[in-house]
Write an enzyme that holds these catalytic residues in place. Structure first.
Site, mmCIF file in Angstrom:
data_model
loop_
_atom_site.group_PDB
_atom_site.id
_atom_site.type_symbol
_atom_site.label_atom_id
_atom_site.label_comp_id
_atom_site.label_asym_id
_atom_site.label_seq_id
_atom_site.Cartn_x
_atom_site.Cartn_y
_atom_site.Cartn_z
ATOM 1 N N PHE A 133 0.784 -1.034 -0.049
ATOM 2 C CA PHE A 133 -0.204 -0.212 0.118
ATOM 3 C C PHE A 133 0.789 1.144 0.175
ATOM 4 C CE2 PHE A 133 0.819 -0.605 4.443
ATOM 5 C CZ PHE A 133 0.923 0.782 5.211
ATOM 6 N N HIS A 152 13.599 14.194 -0.559
ATOM 7 C CA HIS A 152 12.623 14.470 -1.350
ATOM 8 C C HIS A 152 11.278 13.802 -1.157
ATOM 9 C CE1 HIS A 152 10.165 15.952 -4.626
ATOM 10 N NE2 HIS A 152 10.311 14.859 -5.279
ATOM 11 N N VAL A 153 10.213 14.145 -0.440
ATOM 12 C CA VAL A 153 8.978 13.375 -0.213
ATOM 13 C C VAL A 153 7.867 13.321 -1.188
ATOM 14 C CG1 VAL A 153 7.411 12.867 1.751
ATOM 15 C CG2 VAL A 153 9.729 13.433 2.244
ATOM 16 N N LEU A 154 7.672 12.401 -1.846
ATOM 17 C CA LEU A 154 6.607 12.369 -3.021
ATOM 18 C C LEU A 154 5.188 12.785 -2.212
ATOM 19 C CD1 LEU A 154 7.822 9.528 -5.263
ATOM 20 C CD2 LEU A 154 8.238 11.948 -5.644
ATOM 21 N N TRP A 162 4.917 5.980 -8.421
ATOM 22 C CA TRP A 162 6.304 5.556 -8.129
ATOM 23 C C TRP A 162 6.376 4.113 -7.916
ATOM 24 C CZ3 TRP A 162 9.457 3.205 -4.966
ATOM 25 C CH2 TRP A 162 10.681 3.322 -5.113
ATOM 26 N N ASP A 256 -1.089 -1.562 8.400
ATOM 27 C CA ASP A 256 -1.868 -1.591 7.289
ATOM 28 C C ASP A 256 -3.396 -1.110 7.436
ATOM 29 O OD1 ASP A 256 -2.995 -1.704 4.623
ATOM 30 O OD2 ASP A 256 -2.602 -3.586 4.512
#
Length: 532
Positions: A133, A152-154, A162, A256
């Site tokens: 996930f 670098h945080v997406l 990604w 999760d």
């Protein structure tokens, strides 16, 4: 024969990239079943092993620095192998490699590691699924790493895309699912002879058209009657009985979002007193009555509704002799009776396959390491005997997929709990990396461990190359389709705001630089077209 993980990484990493990979795994141990048992049925015997991969680089003369880590759990039952990506994180110091921006080393490492585990864990006649996930978060494994300016945080959408791109190359290693038309029998024969794969993606609160935007670019070249990516949940491929209560149809992984939702809903189950007959709605929730409603309600959960999206991804890999369209329910029945769908038999176990385990010869398996580089774990595993099915056992532990170091489950948890503490800056990372390396070496009683990797891929980018016949597939407008607008007096080459002209008229629109008043067409100026 599957290549060594270090060799696989060297083939995909750009030339000149030097990293050190350290792969730690634990011995398989019995665990709770991923799927809740249906009313009146026993839980399915399940084994779990943990894997942790770290990637580090040399920091001049100061020592090694971890730049990336990934934790994966492998679950085995008699009829399904599940590779679950638990956590993946970077320390924000990848920039020290000084690589071109178009080269995604972390995605190459992630893809190669998951592909390696999928290859080594594929059992004859047993379906395998890679599950994860995607949830955007500042840090997962390395506390304080968000303080590094280079991290670098997406965002949520970028992270889902990604992971889809990271998993897609594994999908492309296998054949597509056969088309459903009866005229495609030849395709079905090919699929039965080779391993096939299909990817599934669900993004709660996004419909199927919105979900397509997350699919990797390679899907544009897939045949419409044989899609490789689907916006759905692989219910029939993973569950023995699709008609069971919804709580029995969704796997429960640690940490999760959907697992937390399942546990909350289980609070609605009616209490059953000992010795009393089961109620009519035994095993069914009161508020959520179907699996479709479960996924719909997931979009209202805090993890999925706090202004960000969460993606649930499954990559289902079918071994030779098993088609993706074959349900787990019919597959289980066929296995129990000694027959396989489509009239083919399960491939006989080879000598290499028997190295995983042979329960007919022993009841205990010593957890020895695969090579001299790893220390044998001081434990033995009791294997359950299955008289009804001696060919397939829930325990599976191939040598090829084990880590450079194999730890007991207790030592593995100690490593994860106490080692990865501080990653605030480069000096802190150097100290934490050394602590991690030394502690694992002490637990495994090894002086050195891990492997150096030097990239040998001469390609300048990790982006997939266009297939033959699709070279130069960029959309370029044919010059014959371009209609030039007539220039008005004193007008330059300024493009028109609206390039569409009235049919049958040669009048032009005013250029953007001109101040155009509101035009009211006089009836006397209307010219009718002559009839022909």
């Amino acid at each position: 024969m599957v290549s060594d993980l270090a060799d696989l990484l060297a083939k995909v990493l750009p030339t000149g990239v030097e990293i050190t990979v350290r792969h730690v795994s634990s011995t398989p141990t019995p665990c709770e079943a991923l799927f809740a048992a249906a009313p009146g049925q026993a839980s399915e015997p399940t084994f779990c092993e943990n894997h942790f991969l770290s990637v580090s680089i040399d920091s001049k003369d100061e020592g090694e620095i971890i730049i990336f880590g990934m934790e994966v759990m492998v679950y085995n039952t008699a009829h399904l192998t599940t590779i679950f990506v638990s956590k993946a994180d970077s320390t924000g110091l990848l920039y020290l490699l000084k690589l071109p921006r178009k080269v995604s080393v972390l995605r190459l490492v992630s893809n190669t590691f998951l592909s390696y585990l999928a290859q080594t864990r594929q059992r004859p006649g047993v379906r395998l699924v890679v599950s994860l996930f995607a949830r955007a978060q500042n840090q997962y494994l390395f506390p304080g790493s968000i303080e590094n300016a280079g991290k670098h945080v997406l965002d949520d959408r970028g992270l889902i895309k990604w992971w889809c791109r990271a998993v897609d190359p594994i999908l492309r290693e296998h054949e597509p699912e056969s088309a459903l038309q009866e005229t495609k029998t030849m395709d079905q024969a090919v699929e039965a002879a080779k391993a096939s794969a299909t990817a599934y993606l669900i993004v709660p609160s996004c419909d199927r058209f919105e979900t397509r935007n997350f699919f990797p670019p390679t899907t544009k070249s897939d045949a419409q009657d044989r899609p490789r990516w689907l916006n759905s949940y692989p219910l029939k491929q993973l569950c023995h009985d699709p008609s069971a209560p919804p709580r029995c149809l969704v796997p429960r992984f640690p940490d999760d979002p959907k697992t937390r939702f399942l546990l909350d809903l289980d609070g609605e189950l009616p209490e059953q007193e000992e010795g009393q007959p089961a109620p009519p709605n035994d095993g069914r929730w009161r508020s959520v009555r179907s699996l479709e409603q479960f996924w719909e309600m997931m979009s209202f959960r805090q993890e999925c509704s706090a202004g960000r999206l969460v993606g649930f991804l499954w990559l289902v890999i079918n071994p030779p002799g098993l088609m993706n369209s074959t349900s787990m329910e019919s597959r289980t029945r066929a296995t129990e009776t000694g027959q396989i769908p489509n009239g083919s038999d399960v491939p006989a176990a080879t000598t290499e396959d028997k190295s995983r385990t042979d329960p007919s010869k022993t009841e205990a398996l010593d957890t020895s390491a695969p090579s001299a580089d790893a220390k044998p774990a001081a434990a033995s595993i009791e294997l359950p005997r299955d008289e009804a099915s001696n060919d397939i056992n829930p325990f599976d532990w191939p040598e090829a997929g084990r880590g450079h170091v194999v730890l007991s489950e207790a030592d593995y948890k100690k490593m994860m709990d106490s080692v990865l503490d501080h990653f605030y800056d480069e000096k802190e990372v150097v100290a934490s990396t050394k602590t991690y390396i030394d502690q694992v070496a002490s637990l495994a009683d090894e002086l050195t461990w891990g492997k150096k990797v030097v990239g040998s891929n001469t390609a300048s980018s990790d982006l997939p190359q266009p297939a033959e016949g699709n070279a130069g597939s960029n959309n370029v407008l044919d010059l014959r389709l371009i209609r030039k607008r007539k220039k008005s007096q004193g007008e330059g080459s300024t493009p028109a705001v609206n390039s569409q002209e009235p049919s049958g008229s040669s009048d032009t629109f005013p250029a953007p630089s001109q101040v155009a008043p509101v035009n009211v067409l006089n009836a006397s100026l209307v010219r009718k077209k002559k009839k022909t």
